[in-house]
Design an enzyme around this catalytic site. Structure first.
Site, PDB file in Angstrom:
ATOM      1  N   GLU A  61      -7.603 -30.866 -39.075  1.00  0.00           N
ATOM      2  CA  GLU A  61      -6.896 -32.148 -39.161  1.00  0.00           C
ATOM      3  C   GLU A  61      -6.451 -32.527 -37.736  1.00  0.00           C
ATOM      4  OE1 GLU A  61      -3.514 -31.958 -41.740  1.00  0.00           O
ATOM      5  OE2 GLU A  61      -3.119 -34.094 -41.603  1.00  0.00           O
TER       6      GLU A  61
ATOM      7  N   ARG B 158      -1.597 -18.160 -42.641  1.00  0.00           N
ATOM      8  CA  ARG B 158      -0.790 -18.371 -43.842  1.00  0.00           C
ATOM      9  C   ARG B 158      -1.544 -18.036 -45.127  1.00  0.00           C
ATOM     10  NH1 ARG B 158       1.184 -24.045 -42.232  1.00  0.00           N
ATOM     11  NH2 ARG B 158      -0.227 -23.651 -40.498  1.00  0.00           N
TER      12      ARG B 158
HETATM   13  P1  AMP Z   1      -8.081 -28.327 -42.925  1.00  0.00           P
HETATM   14  O1  AMP Z   1      -9.149 -27.520 -42.287  1.00  0.00           O
HETATM   15  O2  AMP Z   1      -8.012 -29.721 -42.337  1.00  0.00           O
HETATM   16  O3  AMP Z   1      -8.183 -28.367 -44.431  1.00  0.00           O
HETATM   17  O4  AMP Z   1      -6.686 -27.695 -42.514  1.00  0.00           O
HETATM   18  C1  AMP Z   1      -6.167 -26.664 -43.220  1.00  0.00           C
HETATM   19  C2  AMP Z   1      -5.467 -25.670 -42.331  1.00  0.00           C
HETATM   20  O5  AMP Z   1      -4.602 -26.268 -41.367  1.00  0.00           O
HETATM   21  C3  AMP Z   1      -4.603 -24.766 -43.156  1.00  0.00           C
HETATM   22  O6  AMP Z   1      -4.747 -23.442 -42.669  1.00  0.00           O
HETATM   23  C4  AMP Z   1      -3.198 -25.277 -42.963  1.00  0.00           C
HETATM   24  O7  AMP Z   1      -2.305 -24.208 -42.853  1.00  0.00           O
HETATM   25  C5  AMP Z   1      -3.228 -26.105 -41.685  1.00  0.00           C
HETATM   26  N1  AMP Z   1      -2.702 -27.460 -41.886  1.00  0.00           N
HETATM   27  C6  AMP Z   1      -3.411 -28.609 -41.848  1.00  0.00           C
HETATM   28  N2  AMP Z   1      -2.647 -29.685 -42.064  1.00  0.00           N
HETATM   29  C7  AMP Z   1      -1.403 -29.210 -42.269  1.00  0.00           C
HETATM   30  C8  AMP Z   1      -0.149 -29.836 -42.583  1.00  0.00           C
HETATM   31  N3  AMP Z   1      -0.026 -31.153 -42.714  1.00  0.00           N
HETATM   32  N4  AMP Z   1       0.930 -29.026 -42.754  1.00  0.00           N
HETATM   33  C9  AMP Z   1       0.817 -27.678 -42.625  1.00  0.00           C
HETATM   34  N5  AMP Z   1      -0.333 -27.048 -42.334  1.00  0.00           N
HETATM   35  C10 AMP Z   1      -1.433 -27.791 -42.152  1.00  0.00           C
END
Ligand code: AMP
Length: 178
Positions: free
Chosen positions: A101, A64
């Site tokens: 996450e 994305r």
């Molecule tokens: P992080 O590494 O935890 O900051 O996760 C970020 C990545 O995971 C991004 O590429 C987001 O597209 C995806 N992502 C994480 N949590 C969500 C969420 N609640 N909704 C949509 N995409 C998420």
């Protein structure tokens, strides 16, 4: 589109889906943005304004991060470099493991597409824990370049991603900050 209107329209457009892809996660679905070209244009203008004259290259995180990152790079007339998920790129590449996450993963970047000393914007759609972006910034540093800016459409405050990114001494921008 004015900033207030941009924020309000994005809030009305992005869909919140509870318990996807696993229980306890509220998934932010950005795909309705692409049904509204004027809104997409305004998002790009806003993100490009944040980085104007401050960066030499944009790095977008699969997948994305590509949807907005390439348009930001074109708007600013700078190169775009893809950060890909493990196993997609032919060698030579550099790689970095990280926590999500939900789950763990590894990202990779082709060697030589960003140059030592370049100021890099790392862009993704959403900042959650910051694990993905932290890994991306480490890949940038491994290339001798500078992670000087991070931008996102959405930042989830509770997950403290911004704290994780503070080690890079870079500017952070999130259009929506929940
Ligand atoms: P992080 O590494 O935890 O900051 O996760 C970020 C990545 O995971 C991004 O590429 C987001 O597209 C995806 N992502 C994480 N949590 C969500 C969420 N609640 N909704 C949509 N995409 C998420």
């Amino acid at each position: 589109m004015k900033k207030d209107e941009l924020i309000q329209t994005l809030e009305q457009t992005i869909e919140n889906i509870s318990d996807f892809p696993i229980p306890g996660i509220q998934f932010k679905d950005i795909t309705p943005i692409f049904l509204n070209p004027k809104l997409y244009e305004a998002v790009i203008a806003d993100l490009a304004a944040f980085s104007k004259d401050k960066i030499d290259v944009v790095c977008g995180i699969e997948s994305r991060g590509y949807l907005f990152g390439i348009a930001i790079a074109v708007a600013l007339d700078v190169p775009f470099v893809l950060i890909r998920k493990k196993g997609k790129l032919p060698p030579p590449f550099v790689s970095e493991k990280y926590d999500l996450e939900y789950g763990t993963a590894e990202i990779e970047m082709k060697v030589g597409q960003i140059k030592p000393g370049q100021r890099v914007l790392i862009h993704d759609d959403l900042l959650a824990t910051g694990g993905t972006t932290e890994a991306a910034a480490k890949l940038v540093k491994k290339q001798g370049a500078i992670a000087s800016q991070f931008s996102f459409l959405i930042g989830l405050k509770d997950l403290k991603g911004e704290e994780k990114l503070s080690q890079f001494d870079a500017e952070v921008y999130q259009i929506l900050h929940y």
